[in-house]
Write an enzyme that holds these catalytic residues in place. Structure first.
Site, PDB file in Angstrom:
ATOM      1  N   TYR A 196       0.821  -1.195   0.014  1.00 54.90           N
ATOM      2  CA  TYR A 196       0.054   0.073   0.107  1.00 54.90           C
ATOM      3  C   TYR A 196       0.650   1.156   0.132  1.00 54.90           C
ATOM      4  O   TYR A 196       1.608   1.424   0.998  1.00 54.90           O
ATOM      5  CB  TYR A 196      -0.778   0.283   1.353  1.00 54.90           C
ATOM      6  CG  TYR A 196      -1.889  -0.984   1.225  1.00 54.90           C
ATOM      7  CD1 TYR A 196      -2.121  -1.896   0.170  1.00 54.90           C
ATOM      8  CD2 TYR A 196      -2.647  -1.165   2.461  1.00 54.90           C
ATOM      9  CE1 TYR A 196      -3.011  -3.044   0.446  1.00 54.90           C
ATOM     10  CE2 TYR A 196      -3.662  -1.991   2.834  1.00 54.90           C
ATOM     11  CZ  TYR A 196      -4.001  -3.092   1.607  1.00 54.90           C
ATOM     12  OH  TYR A 196      -4.781  -4.166   1.679  1.00 54.90           O
TER      13      TYR A 196
HETATM   14  N1  LIG Z   1      -6.588  -8.068   1.285  1.00 56.68           N
HETATM   15  C1  LIG Z   1      -6.719  -7.495   0.232  1.00 56.68           C
HETATM   16  O1  LIG Z   1      -6.472  -7.982  -0.943  1.00 56.68           O
HETATM   17  C2  LIG Z   1      -7.394  -6.161   0.237  1.00 56.68           C
HETATM   18  C3  LIG Z   1      -7.788  -5.473  -0.607  1.00 56.68           C
HETATM   19  C4  LIG Z   1      -8.651  -4.130  -0.810  1.00 56.68           C
HETATM   20  C5  LIG Z   1      -8.663  -3.714   0.465  1.00 56.68           C
HETATM   21  N2  LIG Z   1      -8.108  -4.526   1.574  1.00 56.68           N
HETATM   22  C6  LIG Z   1      -8.316  -3.552   3.152  1.00 56.68           C
HETATM   23  O2  LIG Z   1      -9.474  -3.199   3.430  1.00 56.68           O
HETATM   24  C7  LIG Z   1      -9.242  -1.921   3.611  1.00 56.68           C
HETATM   25  C8  LIG Z   1     -10.626  -1.098   2.998  1.00 56.68           C
HETATM   26  O3  LIG Z   1     -10.907  -1.329   1.655  1.00 56.68           O
HETATM   27  P1  LIG Z   1     -11.250  -0.146   1.200  1.00 56.68           P
HETATM   28  O4  LIG Z   1     -10.854   1.346   1.718  1.00 56.68           O
HETATM   29  O5  LIG Z   1     -10.660  -0.164  -0.344  1.00 56.68           O
HETATM   30  O6  LIG Z   1     -12.868  -0.187   0.770  1.00 56.68           O
HETATM   31  P2  LIG Z   1     -14.092   0.154   1.870  1.00 56.68           P
HETATM   32  O7  LIG Z   1     -13.785   0.159   3.117  1.00 56.68           O
HETATM   33  O8  LIG Z   1     -15.264  -0.662   1.207  1.00 56.68           O
HETATM   34  O9  LIG Z   1     -14.367   1.579   1.273  1.00 56.68           O
HETATM   35  C9  LIG Z   1     -13.780   2.629   2.007  1.00 56.68           C
HETATM   36  C10 LIG Z   1     -13.987   4.093   1.399  1.00 56.68           C
HETATM   37  O10 LIG Z   1     -15.301   4.520   1.261  1.00 56.68           O
HETATM   38  C11 LIG Z   1     -15.416   5.659   1.273  1.00 56.68           C
HETATM   39  N3  LIG Z   1     -16.232   5.919   2.811  1.00 56.68           N
HETATM   40  C12 LIG Z   1     -16.002   5.307   4.096  1.00 56.68           C
HETATM   41  N4  LIG Z   1     -16.715   6.038   4.727  1.00 56.68           N
HETATM   42  C13 LIG Z   1     -17.300   6.781   4.275  1.00 56.68           C
HETATM   43  C14 LIG Z   1     -18.658   7.504   4.717  1.00 56.68           C
HETATM   44  N5  LIG Z   1     -19.182   7.431   6.018  1.00 56.68           N
HETATM   45  N6  LIG Z   1     -19.216   8.424   3.852  1.00 56.68           N
HETATM   46  C15 LIG Z   1     -18.846   8.363   2.553  1.00 56.68           C
HETATM   47  N7  LIG Z   1     -17.904   7.621   2.128  1.00 56.68           N
HETATM   48  C16 LIG Z   1     -17.082   6.804   2.914  1.00 56.68           C
HETATM   49  C17 LIG Z   1     -13.878   6.157   1.478  1.00 56.68           C
HETATM   50  O11 LIG Z   1     -13.262   6.795   0.205  1.00 56.68           O
HETATM   51  P3  LIG Z   1     -13.555   8.050  -0.506  1.00 56.68           P
HETATM   52  O12 LIG Z   1     -13.648   9.048   0.719  1.00 56.68           O
HETATM   53  O13 LIG Z   1     -12.196   8.276  -1.094  1.00 56.68           O
HETATM   54  O14 LIG Z   1     -14.674   7.887  -1.181  1.00 56.68           O
HETATM   55  C18 LIG Z   1     -13.163   5.122   2.161  1.00 56.68           C
HETATM   56  O15 LIG Z   1     -11.760   5.016   1.735  1.00 56.68           O
HETATM   57  C19 LIG Z   1      -8.063  -1.482   3.255  1.00 56.68           C
HETATM   58  O16 LIG Z   1      -7.706  -0.370   3.578  1.00 56.68           O
HETATM   59  C20 LIG Z   1      -7.130  -2.465   3.313  1.00 56.68           C
HETATM   60  O17 LIG Z   1      -6.775  -2.556   4.606  1.00 56.68           O
HETATM   61  C21 LIG Z   1      -7.614  -5.664   1.406  1.00 56.68           C
END
Ligand SMILES: NC(=O)c1ccc[n+]([C@@H]2O[C@H](COP(=O)([O-])OP(=O)(O)OC[C@H]3O[C@@H](n4cnc5c(N)ncnc54)[C@H](OP(=O)(O)O)[C@@H]3O)[C@@H](O)[C@H]2O)c1
Length: 325
Positions: free
Chosen positions: A53
């Protein structure tokens, strides 16, 4: 707060894990520190990151997220109060001497863990995860490398991310046969918008074997917050590629239902999506990220929200399979 056991690792964690891919990417350093401070203040002291990351961002090499966390840990003296999960195995490109950096060979894990420890400014990783399966490396070689790290006190428990049920089962069998540590935690993609991959085989396996589960994309990269309401709504956003797949008639109809359930509970769609995951039997902690403290506070409200069973049943029926178009 009631902590939950993480598999049989002996670790106990809060029922929510903060996703650290935003640190140094969509959250600058000041915002990242504010987010981490809020997690510490509220007791949600479990964070997930990865060496890679945010290598995908222009000008980045990987390691940016771990480095931000490391600077914050040092500045706040907070290491002992946090549970830190990171990962190894995704392609980090070549090191300065031209050697490749990816996969789960023992020699690479030994180098990669030192780099992660250095960036995190710590002497131990609580949960070290294989970021993705490496079919070319024997599972016994990988698990033996982790065994040495656990014995050296550099890692406390190990986990697997993006493994198929067949390979996870095989890894468990190898661990048992060779008396090596087993994967105590699975990190699959899972949310109301994408259920089938996890629920088909991984969920029953993890429940049967007592493996902890921390699910990523809990908000479907932001789609389940309800902020993208028409095709093309994510155009130009960092999350465009991921979110666009849900911007279809079934996805929009599901957002309408989320709105209704949210209204009934005096909550928001994001909170309902998180609450549904927190209540899922066998799921230890959903992972979600946020790019502001306001977003984070909203998400944490979801962790504390109890959905009524009839509402959960409606969400379940409407979200079978996947909302991807
Ligand atoms: N193991 C793997 O292969 C893998 C792959 C992907 C992710 N991950 C893990 O999962 C974590 C989460 O993934 P992700 O951040 O991609 O997806 P997510 O948790 O589904 O989406 C989070 C995103 O949604 C938006 N958001 C969050 N709360 C909000 C709210 N209250 N109102 C409006 N928008 C909101 C923000 O982005 P914006 O503000 O930019 O819109 C935030 O960064 C990663 O940090 C990582 O630790 C793991």
């Amino acid at each position: 707060m009631d902590l939950r056991p993480l598999g049989r690792s002996g670790l106990s964690v809060p029922p929510f894990c903060f996703g650290g891919n935003v640190f140094g990417w969509t959250a600058d350093e000041a915002t990242s520190f504010a987010l981490l401070d809020r997690l510490l203040e509220t007791g949600f002291t479990f964070i997930d990151t990865a060496d890679v990351y945010s290598r995908w961002a222009p000008g980045h090499q990987g390691g940016e997220s771990e480095a931000v966390i490391g600077r914050w840990l040092k500045d706040r003296g907070a290491r002992d109060r946090m549970t830190i999960a990171t990962k190894v195995g995704m392609d980090m490109g070549q090191d300065p001497s031209g050697d490749g950096r990816k996969g789960l060979k023992a020699s690479y894990i030994e180098r990669a863990v030192e780099a992660s420890l250095r960036r995190l400014q710590t002497d131990r990783i609580d949960l070290y995860q294989s970021h993705t399966d490496d079919a070319e490396t024997p599972l016994a070689e990988t698990l033996a490398a982790y065994d040495r790290l656990i014995r050296a006190g550099k890692v406390r428990a190990i986990g697997a991310s993006n493994y198929s049920a067949a390979r996870l089962r095989e890894a468990l069998a190898v661990a048992e046969r060779e008396t090596l540590p087993r994967y105590e935690c699975l990190q699959p993609g899972y949310s109301l918008a994408d259920r089938e991959d996890y629920e088909a085989e991984l969920e029953p396996l993890c429940r049967e074997e007592g493996i902890g589960v921390i699910s990523y994309f809990s908000l479907a990269a932001g789609f389940l917050t309800g902020k993208y309401r028409q095709a093309g709504a994510a155009a130009g956003r960092a999350r465009e590629a991921r979110v666009s797949a849900y911007l279809n008639p079934r996805g929009f109809a599901f957002l309408d239902l989320l709105d209704t359930v949210a209204r009934e509970h005096g909550a928001t769609p994001a909170q309902v999506a998180i609450a549904w995951l927190v209540a899922r039997p066998g799921l230890t902690a959903p992972i979600a990220s946020a790019t502001s403290v306001t977003q984070l506070d909203e998400v944490l409200g979801g962790v504390r929200l109890a959905l009524d069973p009839a509402a959960s049943a409606r969400l379940e029926a409407a979200s079978r399979g996947s909302l991807k178009g």
